[in-house]
Design a protein around this motif. Structure first.
Motif, PDB file in Angstrom:
ATOM      1  N   LYS A 334       0.826  -1.205   0.000  1.00  0.00           N
ATOM      2  CA  LYS A 334       0.000   0.000   0.000  1.00  0.00           C
ATOM      3  C   LYS A 334       0.859   1.254   0.000  1.00  0.00           C
ATOM      4  O   LYS A 334       1.921   1.306   0.622  1.00  0.00           O
ATOM      5  N   VAL A 335       0.357   2.275  -0.696  1.00  0.00           N
ATOM      6  CA  VAL A 335       0.927   3.611  -0.648  1.00  0.00           C
ATOM      7  C   VAL A 335      -0.200   4.583  -0.319  1.00  0.00           C
ATOM      8  O   VAL A 335      -1.386   4.258  -0.456  1.00  0.00           O
ATOM      9  N   PHE A 336       0.160   5.799   0.089  1.00  0.00           N
ATOM     10  CA  PHE A 336      -0.831   6.729   0.617  1.00  0.00           C
ATOM     11  C   PHE A 336      -0.625   8.119   0.022  1.00  0.00           C
ATOM     12  O   PHE A 336       0.479   8.664   0.090  1.00  0.00           O
ATOM     13  N   ARG A 337      -1.705   8.677  -0.550  1.00  0.00           N
ATOM     14  CA  ARG A 337      -1.633  10.025  -1.115  1.00  0.00           C
ATOM     15  C   ARG A 337      -2.960  10.741  -0.892  1.00  0.00           C
ATOM     16  O   ARG A 337      -4.025  10.149  -1.120  1.00  0.00           O
ATOM     17  N   PRO A 338      -2.921  12.008  -0.454  1.00  0.00           N
ATOM     18  CA  PRO A 338      -4.173  12.763  -0.302  1.00  0.00           C
ATOM     19  C   PRO A 338      -4.878  12.894  -1.649  1.00  0.00           C
ATOM     20  O   PRO A 338      -4.266  13.265  -2.642  1.00  0.00           O
ATOM     21  N   ASP A 339      -6.155  12.582  -1.685  1.00  0.00           N
ATOM     22  CA  ASP A 339      -6.920  12.666  -2.930  1.00  0.00           C
ATOM     23  C   ASP A 339      -8.404  12.658  -2.597  1.00  0.00           C
ATOM     24  O   ASP A 339      -8.813  12.247  -1.503  1.00  0.00           O
ATOM     25  N   ALA A 340      -9.200  13.123  -3.543  1.00  0.00           N
ATOM     26  CA  ALA A 340     -10.656  13.052  -3.388  1.00  0.00           C
ATOM     27  C   ALA A 340     -11.110  11.644  -3.757  1.00  0.00           C
ATOM     28  O   ALA A 340     -10.785  11.155  -4.840  1.00  0.00           O
ATOM     29  N   ILE A 341     -11.842  11.002  -2.867  1.00  0.00           N
ATOM     30  CA  ILE A 341     -12.252   9.617  -3.093  1.00  0.00           C
ATOM     31  C   ILE A 341     -13.433   9.583  -4.064  1.00  0.00           C
ATOM     32  O   ILE A 341     -14.438  10.250  -3.871  1.00  0.00           O
ATOM     33  N   ASP A 342     -13.274   8.801  -5.138  1.00  0.00           N
ATOM     34  CA  ASP A 342     -14.365   8.583  -6.083  1.00  0.00           C
ATOM     35  C   ASP A 342     -14.178   7.215  -6.720  1.00  0.00           C
ATOM     36  O   ASP A 342     -13.445   6.373  -6.181  1.00  0.00           O
ATOM     37  N   ALA A 343     -14.819   6.982  -7.865  1.00  0.00           N
ATOM     38  CA  ALA A 343     -14.795   5.645  -8.476  1.00  0.00           C
ATOM     39  C   ALA A 343     -13.411   5.238  -8.970  1.00  0.00           C
ATOM     40  O   ALA A 343     -13.148   4.053  -9.183  1.00  0.00           O
ATOM     41  N   THR A 344     -12.492   6.200  -9.155  1.00  0.00           N
ATOM     42  CA  THR A 344     -11.162   5.874  -9.680  1.00  0.00           C
ATOM     43  C   THR A 344     -10.028   6.311  -8.762  1.00  0.00           C
ATOM     44  O   THR A 344      -8.865   6.127  -9.110  1.00  0.00           O
ATOM     45  N   HIS A 345     -10.346   6.908  -7.608  1.00  0.00           N
ATOM     46  CA  HIS A 345      -9.294   7.412  -6.727  1.00  0.00           C
ATOM     47  C   HIS A 345      -9.569   7.032  -5.264  1.00  0.00           C
ATOM     48  O   HIS A 345     -10.711   7.085  -4.808  1.00  0.00           O
ATOM     49  N   LEU A 445     -10.207  -7.460 -14.109  1.00  0.00           N
ATOM     50  CA  LEU A 445     -11.348  -8.073 -13.429  1.00  0.00           C
ATOM     51  C   LEU A 445     -12.670  -7.406 -13.794  1.00  0.00           C
ATOM     52  O   LEU A 445     -13.715  -7.809 -13.295  1.00  0.00           O
ATOM     53  N   GLY A 446     -12.618  -6.381 -14.642  1.00  0.00           N
ATOM     54  CA  GLY A 446     -13.852  -5.722 -15.068  1.00  0.00           C
ATOM     55  C   GLY A 446     -14.526  -4.947 -13.947  1.00  0.00           C
ATOM     56  O   GLY A 446     -15.754  -4.838 -13.919  1.00  0.00           O
ATOM     57  N   VAL A 447     -13.753  -4.391 -13.014  1.00  0.00           N
ATOM     58  CA  VAL A 447     -14.295  -3.617 -11.896  1.00  0.00           C
ATOM     59  C   VAL A 447     -14.396  -2.152 -12.303  1.00  0.00           C
ATOM     60  O   VAL A 447     -13.414  -1.566 -12.761  1.00  0.00           O
ATOM     61  N   LYS A 448     -15.573  -1.551 -12.138  1.00  0.00           N
ATOM     62  CA  LYS A 448     -15.801  -0.166 -12.561  1.00  0.00           C
ATOM     63  C   LYS A 448     -15.524   0.845 -11.451  1.00  0.00           C
ATOM     64  O   LYS A 448     -15.298   2.020 -11.736  1.00  0.00           O
ATOM     65  N   ASP A 449     -15.572   0.420 -10.206  1.00  0.00           N
ATOM     66  CA  ASP A 449     -15.395   1.323  -9.068  1.00  0.00           C
ATOM     67  C   ASP A 449     -14.266   0.779  -8.198  1.00  0.00           C
ATOM     68  O   ASP A 449     -14.341  -0.342  -7.692  1.00  0.00           O
ATOM     69  N   ILE A 450     -13.203   1.563  -8.026  1.00  0.00           N
ATOM     70  CA  ILE A 450     -12.020   1.095  -7.295  1.00  0.00           C
ATOM     71  C   ILE A 450     -12.366   0.687  -5.868  1.00  0.00           C
ATOM     72  O   ILE A 450     -11.724  -0.192  -5.286  1.00  0.00           O
ATOM     73  N   ARG A 451     -13.427   1.295  -5.303  1.00  0.00           N
ATOM     74  CA  ARG A 451     -13.823   0.949  -3.937  1.00  0.00           C
ATOM     75  C   ARG A 451     -14.298  -0.487  -3.822  1.00  0.00           C
ATOM     76  O   ARG A 451     -14.243  -1.098  -2.748  1.00  0.00           O
ATOM     77  N   ASP A 452     -14.762  -1.061  -4.952  1.00  0.00           N
ATOM     78  CA  ASP A 452     -15.216  -2.457  -4.928  1.00  0.00           C
ATOM     79  C   ASP A 452     -14.058  -3.433  -4.719  1.00  0.00           C
ATOM     80  O   ASP A 452     -14.279  -4.582  -4.327  1.00  0.00           O
ATOM     81  N   LEU A 453     -12.817  -2.990  -4.997  1.00  0.00           N
ATOM     82  CA  LEU A 453     -11.666  -3.856  -4.749  1.00  0.00           C
ATOM     83  C   LEU A 453     -11.479  -4.115  -3.260  1.00  0.00           C
ATOM     84  O   LEU A 453     -10.816  -5.074  -2.867  1.00  0.00           O
ATOM     85  N   TYR A 454     -12.057  -3.257  -2.431  1.00  0.00           N
ATOM     86  CA  TYR A 454     -11.902  -3.378  -0.985  1.00  0.00           C
ATOM     87  C   TYR A 454     -13.232  -3.701  -0.311  1.00  0.00           C
ATOM     88  O   TYR A 454     -13.392  -3.526   0.892  1.00  0.00           O
ATOM     89  N   SER A 455     -14.199  -4.190  -1.091  1.00  0.00           N
ATOM     90  CA  SER A 455     -15.539  -4.474  -0.567  1.00  0.00           C
ATOM     91  C   SER A 455     -15.490  -5.581   0.487  1.00  0.00           C
ATOM     92  O   SER A 455     -14.721  -6.537   0.374  1.00  0.00           O
ATOM     93  N   SER A 456     -16.340  -5.433   1.509  1.00  0.00           N
ATOM     94  CA  SER A 456     -16.499  -6.494   2.518  1.00  0.00           C
ATOM     95  C   SER A 456     -17.887  -7.132   2.422  1.00  0.00           C
ATOM     96  O   SER A 456     -18.281  -7.880   3.308  1.00  0.00           O
ATOM     97  N   ASP A 457     -18.624  -6.825   1.334  1.00  0.00           N
ATOM     98  CA  ASP A 457     -19.951  -7.393   1.129  1.00  0.00           C
ATOM     99  C   ASP A 457     -19.798  -8.851   0.692  1.00  0.00           C
ATOM    100  O   ASP A 457     -19.361  -9.132  -0.427  1.00  0.00           O
ATOM    101  N   ILE A 458     -20.144  -9.781   1.564  1.00  0.00           N
ATOM    102  CA  ILE A 458     -19.887 -11.192   1.293  1.00  0.00           C
ATOM    103  C   ILE A 458     -20.645 -11.694   0.068  1.00  0.00           C
ATOM    104  O   ILE A 458     -20.149 -12.543  -0.680  1.00  0.00           O
ATOM    105  N   GLU A 459     -21.863 -11.170  -0.165  1.00  0.00           N
ATOM    106  CA  GLU A 459     -22.626 -11.618  -1.331  1.00  0.00           C
ATOM    107  C   GLU A 459     -21.965 -11.147  -2.628  1.00  0.00           C
ATOM    108  O   GLU A 459     -21.951 -11.858  -3.629  1.00  0.00           O
TER     109      GLU A 459
END
Length: 467
Positions: A334-345, A445-459
């Motif tokens: 992991k690396v860390f940079r200040p940014d506005a969180i959205d579908a690609t950041h 993996l065809g993921v459209k939202d970067i936040r989905d890479l860290y999803s904890s939704d088991i379904e």
């Protein structure tokens, strides 16, 4: 005829409908779909119902967020309740709404419910209506909603589409059923009461209830796949801590101390000071900076602590130990940079860095290694474009062809400058590269939202897989 309590519920519902399906039965009786399936099979074996059709359909299910909003209300609705029809200060509202504030503010403004006047939030409507809430209620009761409502719920991640099995059944025989026992208890045996009771028969052919089991996270699987590839190419993995000295994050990599990337808005600063490494390395880096960049290099600045902004900080630590050749190492972290969180950041994400030190290593050798890495990941077509990076010369940007997106930027690479290798006492040629692992995973993996890479939704995770 003996019928269990669940079978009786299903029969009673079918008496009013005649023909129905498992989804409708589940909604009406409150029984889980798996229970409905097994009981319908039992009723069919008893000749009471006929299964007309069995098919798989993509159905809408409320997400965890959707279930929460159905009960608690949408963020913008909660915002209007907090306002209570009166202007209130932004900080006051933010404190009350916590993590819901940003979402609520955005949707309330979009719907024209509020306006911002200086440091105040003003309600500009008296009555509010959020159609998503009605749609969630309808779906929770097994009712249909229109296409536009579906798209809105999907956009807000309140529902998700999943493939599910549907049974269509018909009641073909109505019976008067008397209650039956499911379990034989100790008390029944002791009293002899079991002889007067009727017990439910076991159907050994019925499908068991679905029991969710744990599994590895699909993004972790992707990272492990990349690690396996690098090891197969002869690389060893190295690692370092998240909190890093500016010295290794920037100075060793020939970035001057007044470089914009070292400003507080581009790096996360950690309170306190670190300890610079002993030996000649610090003096050599100081001499290089002052000779080339023409400024007074400060050990105070170099000893500042930051959350590492690039995994090159890890390979710079390896380099600083004056390793002998040949050397092939990589790191993923992991690396860390200040940014506005959205579908690609995101403010934290993964990078992979590689370092090669070999006698006779050249730019052509570097390009060959990069081709091998991306070929191993399934990218057959790769092209290179001249680029610029502070610590490599010559430098190159790597592009790969990904269907159906076309040519996509994959990595940055180059041969390490002498200003980087000489202070570390490395005389052999060295090459390095950096790859954004999150972006790479999204592409493959065809993921459209970067936040989905860290999803904890088991379904959601249950239906994701790295091929």
């Amino acid at each position: 005829m003996m019928l269990s309590e669940n079978e009786q519920k299903i029969i009673s519902f079918l008496k009013t409908k005649g023909v129905s399906n498992s989804q409708e039965i589940s909604s009406a009786t409150g029984l889980p779909p798996s229970t409905v399936f097994s009981n319908l099979k039992l009723l069919e074996s008893k000749g009471l119902v006929k299964i007309l059709k069995e098919e798989r359909k993509k159905l809408l299910f409320l997400t965890e967020e959707g279930r929460k909003r159905l009960v608690e209300g949408l963020p913008e609705e909660k915002l209007m309740m907090v306002l209570g029809g009166q202007p209130r200060k932004i900080e006051e509202v933010k404190e009350k709404m916590k993590e819901d504030f940003e979402i609520a503010l955005g949707w309330a403004r979009k719907r024209g419910w509020i306006e911002i006047d200086g440091d105040l939030i003003k309600p500009i409507v008296k009555e509010i209506q959020a159609p998503e809430r009605d749609s969630l209620r309808a779906l929770s009761k097994g009712q249909g909603i229109d296409h536009a409502s579906v798209e809105l719920l999907l956009k807000r991640k309140l529902v998700e589409r999943r493939e599910d099995k549907i049974l269509e059944v018909e009641l073909i025989k109505d019976v008067e059923a008397k209650p039956v026992e499911i379990y034989l208890t100790h008390e029944m045996l002791v009293s002899g009461d079991w002889e007067k009771r009727e017990f439910k028969e076991y159907n050994v052919e019925a499908d068991p209830p679905f029991l969710p089991i744990g599994r590895t996270h699909y993004f972790r699987d992707f990272i492990e796949r990349v690690k396996d590839l690098m090891v197969s190419l002869g690389f060893s993995e190295v690692s370092s801590d998240y909190v890093e000295l500016e010295f290794f994050n920037f100075d060793v990599l020939f970035q001057p101390q007044d470089h914009p990337a070292r400003e507080i808005h581009d790096s996360f600063v950690v309170k306190g000071k670190g300890r610079l490494p002993p030996g000649r390395l610090v003096e050599e880096v100081k001499k290089t900076h002052e000779t080339w960049w023409k400024y007074r290099w400060s050990p105070e600045v170099a000893s500042n602590l930051v959350m590492r902004s690039q995994t090159t900080a890890t390979t710079s630590r390896v380099l600083s130990r004056s390793p002998g050749s040949p050397l092939r190492v990589f790191t993923i972290g992991k690396v860390f940079r200040p940014d506005a969180i959205d579908a690609t950041h995101l403010i934290e994400f993964h990078q992979m860095d590689g370092l090669v030190i070999e006698e006779g290593f050249n730019f052509r050798s570097l390009l060959s290694i990069l081709r091998e890495i991306f070929r191993g990941l399934g990218v057959k077509e790769v092209k290179f474009k001249p680029g610029y990076f502070p610590f490599t010369e010559p430098s190159v940007e790597v592009y790969g062809y990904v269907d159906p997106l076309g040519w996509v930027e994959m990595a940055g690479a180059g041969l390490l400058r002498r200003e980087v290798t000489s202070p570390a006492g490395v005389s052999e040629p060295a090459g390095a590269w950096g790859i954004g692992i999150d972006r790479l995973a999204m592409l493959f993996l065809g993921v459209k939202d970067i936040r989905d890479l860290y999803s904890s939704d088991i379904e959601y995770l249950r239906h994701r897989r790295v091929v």
